[in-house]
Design an enzyme around this catalytic site. Structure first.
Site, PDB file in Angstrom:
ATOM      1  N   THR A   1       0.844  -1.192   0.000  1.00  0.00           N
ATOM      2  CA  THR A   1       0.000   0.000   0.000  1.00  0.00           C
ATOM      3  C   THR A   1       0.878   1.241   0.000  1.00  0.00           C
ATOM      4  O   THR A   1       0.648   2.193  -0.732  1.00  0.00           O
ATOM      5  CB  THR A   1      -0.909   0.010   1.242  1.00  0.00           C
TER       6      THR A   1
ATOM      7  N   GLU B   1       6.913   1.907  11.309  1.00  0.00           N
ATOM      8  CA  GLU B   1       6.648   0.872  12.307  1.00  0.00           C
ATOM      9  C   GLU B   1       7.036   1.396  13.691  1.00  0.00           C
ATOM     10  O   GLU B   1       7.929   2.231  13.818  1.00  0.00           O
ATOM     11  CB  GLU B   1       7.469  -0.392  12.005  1.00  0.00           C
TER      12      GLU B   1
END
Length: 301
Positions: free
Chosen positions: A99, A279
């Site tokens: 994505t 992350e």
């Protein structure tokens, strides 16, 4: 059947859930294309967090000639974290089917799977810098501040920090948790900063959340980070800076500090989460350093 061409072995690590499961559909085509070009490829579908890291380590131990990461920035982050600490680091191919593919965009790796395959088949590599944050590695960006913490709570999991800026600019008025953090930043060759900042960004490449104007001079092979600090400001000022950043006009704003360094240490008396390549990457304090030309990736000549 002549045996004149040299067969190479590749380990393809792919995220089966990436980018509307495009990889599941494309896998047979990709394997055939690599195989016809003399790259014998075995594929591993990742199952859960940390799996791509373990698989990358295993592939190096098993003597594969190259690793191919297929997925988005999250898959790439895991594969890099497997390869980076090893002494032998085979070249890395990237199939950007996720994505968010910020790093692939920064490196001009095409989104189209067959064009991205062609880059791997060309076997032309270029060395790239990696960032080391404590004991974790990142390829694109590290950052922190109360702003980045919000991203772990918002329902839309926008992968990279500043891809979120667009989201924030639309939703900033609703944001009550915009607060500065007291940071002490010691940067090699630059000096020390000790004040309240809204956020800090440590860019290794120039494409961050699709905003290539955020750190426009950042280069993946210059041995330096581009560091951006946003000083304490109110909501209206922050919205203005965010809007400027969309156009790349934020560098001259008095609230923005920009410098380049190969190493810096960031500490805080407060609880500040770190974001590495989109992350969650632990908390401050943290030492950040560039590892110059640490990994070879297949890229255009």
């Amino acid at each position: 059947m002549g045996m004149d061409r040299i067969t190479k072995r590749a380990r393809l690590i792919y995220n089966p859930t990436s980018g509307r499961e495009e990889m599941r559909r494309r896998l047979p085509d990709i394997l055939q294309r690599l195989d016809l070009a003399g790259i014998e490829t075995t594929a591993h579908a990742t199952i859960g967090e940390g799996d791509a890291t373990a698989c990358a380590i295993d592939a190096v131990e098993r003597g594969y000639d190259m690793i191919i990461a297929a997925g988005g920035d999250g898959t790439l982050y895991e594969v890099i974290n497997g390869l980076a600490p090893l002494e032998k680091r085979p070249p890395l191919g990237i199939l950007p089917v996720g994505t968010t593919n910020d790093f692939a965009r920064a490196m001009n790796i095409p989104r189209n799977w067959s064009d991205a395959c062609d880059l791997i088949l060309g076997q032309h590599t270029r060395p790239i810098d990696l960032g080391l944050a404590g004991d974790r590695y990142f390829i694109n960006i590290a950052g922190g501040g109360s702003l980045t913490e919000l991203t772990y709570e918002v329902p839309i999991k926008l992968k990279t920090m500043i891809g979120q800026l667009a989201y924030y600019v639309k939703g900033l008025e609703k944001m009550t948790r915009l607060r500065p953090s007291e940071l002490i930043i010691r940067a090699d060759g630059i000096g020390e900063f000790h004040e309240e900042f809204m956020l800090f960004l440590i860019a290794n490449s120039n494409s961050i959340g699709g905003m290539d104007k955020l750190a426009p001079n950042a280069r993946i092979d210059d041995g330096l980070f581009d560091v951006l600090l946003v000083k304490r400001c109110n909501l209206a000022e922050f919205i203005r800076i965010a809007s400027l950043a969309m156009r790349g006009e934020h560098m001259t704003d008095p609230h923005v500090v920009h410098f380049r360094t190969s190493q810096l240490e960031v500490t805080s008396p407060e609880y500040v989460q770190l974001n590495l390549d989109g992350e969650l990457g632990g908390t401050l304090p943290c030492n950040f350093s560039v590892l110059p030309a640490h990994i070879e990736i297949f890229a255009a000549e």
